[in-house]
Design an enzyme around this catalytic site. Sequence first.
Site, short mmCIF file in Angstrom:
data_model
loop_
_atom_site.label_atom_id
_atom_site.label_comp_id
_atom_site.label_asym_id
_atom_site.label_seq_id
_atom_site.Cartn_x
_atom_site.Cartn_y
_atom_site.Cartn_z
N ASP A 88 1.00 -1.26 -0.23
CA ASP A 88 0.16 0.08 0.38
C ASP A 88 0.67 0.72 -0.30
OD1 ASP A 88 -2.56 1.51 0.19
OD2 ASP A 88 -1.38 1.62 3.03
N ASP A 121 -0.30 5.01 1.09
CA ASP A 121 0.30 6.57 1.84
C ASP A 121 -0.23 5.35 3.57
OD1 ASP A 121 -0.41 8.12 0.03
OD2 ASP A 121 -2.35 7.73 -0.64
MG LIG Z 1 -2.59 3.21 3.47
#
Ligand SMILES: [Mg+2]
Length: 498
Positions: A334, A336
Site C-alpha cells: 500500500d 499512503d
Molecule cells: Mg494506507
Amino acid sequence: MTDTTIVVPTLGRPSLAVLLDALARGTRRPDHPVVVVDDRKEATGPLPVDGGLDVVVLRSGGRGPAAARNLGWRETRTPWVSFLDDDVEPGPDWYACLLADLDAAPPWVSGSQGRVRVPLPTDRRPTDWERSTRGLEDAPWITADMSYRRAVLAQVGGFDERFHRAYREDADLALRVTAQRGRLVRGQRSVSHPVRPADDWVSLRQQAGNADDMLMNRLHGRAWRERAGAAPGRRPRHVAVTAAAALALVLALPVAGRRRWGPAALAALGWAAGTAELALARIGPGPRDGDEVRRMLLTSAAIPAAATWHTVRGAWQHRGATAWRGAPEVVLFDRDGTLVHDVPYNGRPELVRPVAGADDALDRLRRAGVRIGMITNQSGVALGRLTGEQVAAVNRRVEAQLGPFDTVQWCPHGPDDGCRCRKPAPGMVRQACSDLGVDPSRCVLVGDIGADVRAAEAAGGVGILVPAPSTARADVTAAAQVHPDLDSAVTAILAGRW
Ligand SMILES: [Mg+2]
C-alpha cells in the site's frame, strides 16, 4: 515450441568457462540469456562469461547453491527453467535435445532430468573420490542437469535455502514436488560431469552432509531415503565406532581412583575393528596404490567421529525446522501510511516523505529476486480533490525516492462507486498478479489498514499489517499477521513466514 531459460549457480570455477563455451558452440544456441548466479562471498575477480554467449550475471553472496538457484529462476520468465551445475560439459546437441525433452513432456510432468555421465580413468580402478562422483550417474533428480516448470518452482517456493551445500537440496525439492503429485521424468539429453580435482581430505569434509540428512529426516520423515533413491549410508556404524572410541577414553581415565584397562582395551579394539572395516571397504574397490591407501587409512580414522559430530549438530540445528515455504513471488505495498507518510488527498509530489526503512525493505526484496508493486486507493479523484495526473506525479516521486516497482495500480473511485478495484475489493491485487503472471496465492500485500489485508485475502493472497499511528485498534486485532515495521515484515517474508 517449449521455452526455457538456463540457470547456472557458480563459485567461479574455471569449469564455468568450459560450460559456457560448450553452450555457445552447440548446434543450437540458447534462445534466452543464460542466467549465471555468482555465489562467491566476495567477487575476487570477473567471471569467465565473455565467451560470446548472451549471459546475465546475478550475485547471491555465498548463501549456497539453493539460494543461488532461487535467485536465478526468479529472474526467468519462461515456462521452464533448466538448471545446470557449473562443472558439467554439455555436448553440441545438448540444447536441441533439451528442447526436445521438454517438448515431449506432457502437461502433468513437473520436471525433466538429464542423464549425467562421469568419465573415469580406464587404465586403473577408480579412487574413493572418483567413485563418489560417479554416484551422480545414478542419483535421481540431481540439479547437475534438471529442468522444472517455473510455475512448479513458484508453487513450492523453490529450493529450501537451509541446505547450504550442494547436497540434498535437489532431493528435497523433488520430494516436495512429487508430494504435490508432480511427475518427474528422465529425458534423453546428457552431459558429461568430469571428476573435479580434490585434496586428501575431501571425504572428511563431505561428512558435513550428515547435518543435511538430519534436516531431511525432520522435513520428510526417516523414510525419505527410499523415496529419494538415496543410498542407506553408514551413519549407525559411524556412531557405534565413535561411541567405542569415547568409551575407551573414559575407561582409561582414572574414574573414582582407578583406571579400567581391560574394558578400555576391549572398547579400543571395537573402535579399531570398526575403523579397519571402513578403511578396507573403501580401499577394496580402489586402485590400492600407496597414495590412496594412505588417504583411506587417515580419513577412515576420522570419518566416524566427523559424521557423528555433524549428525548431532544437524539434529540440534534443525530440531524445530518446519516445512519450507520460500519467498513469495511478489510483494505488493500500500502507498499512503505504508511506504510514505500519509498526506490526505495528496496531489503534490514535494510532500512525499518515505517511511523510515522503506527503501532498505524494498531493496532487500529486489536483491532476493522478489518482484514488488504498489497499489493505492485514490478516492480523491472521484471526489474531485485531485486529478489523475497529480496521482501519477506523486507515484513517480515515490518511485524516484524508493526505486522502481514492477507494477503500480491505483484506483480512482470513491467508496460508493461499487468498483471492483478499491481495496478491500481484490481487483488491484488480482490485476497486479495478472500483469506479472503470478498466482495470487504466491502474493503478499503489506498495508497499514484492515482494507489492505482484506483485499489480499479476497484475492487469494496473504495480507500483512504494518500499523501506522492512525491505524484502528480493531484492524490490528483482526489481522492474522502484524509487524511493527517494514523491516520486520520483509525479514519474515523472505524467511517464508507469511
Ligand atoms: Mg494506507
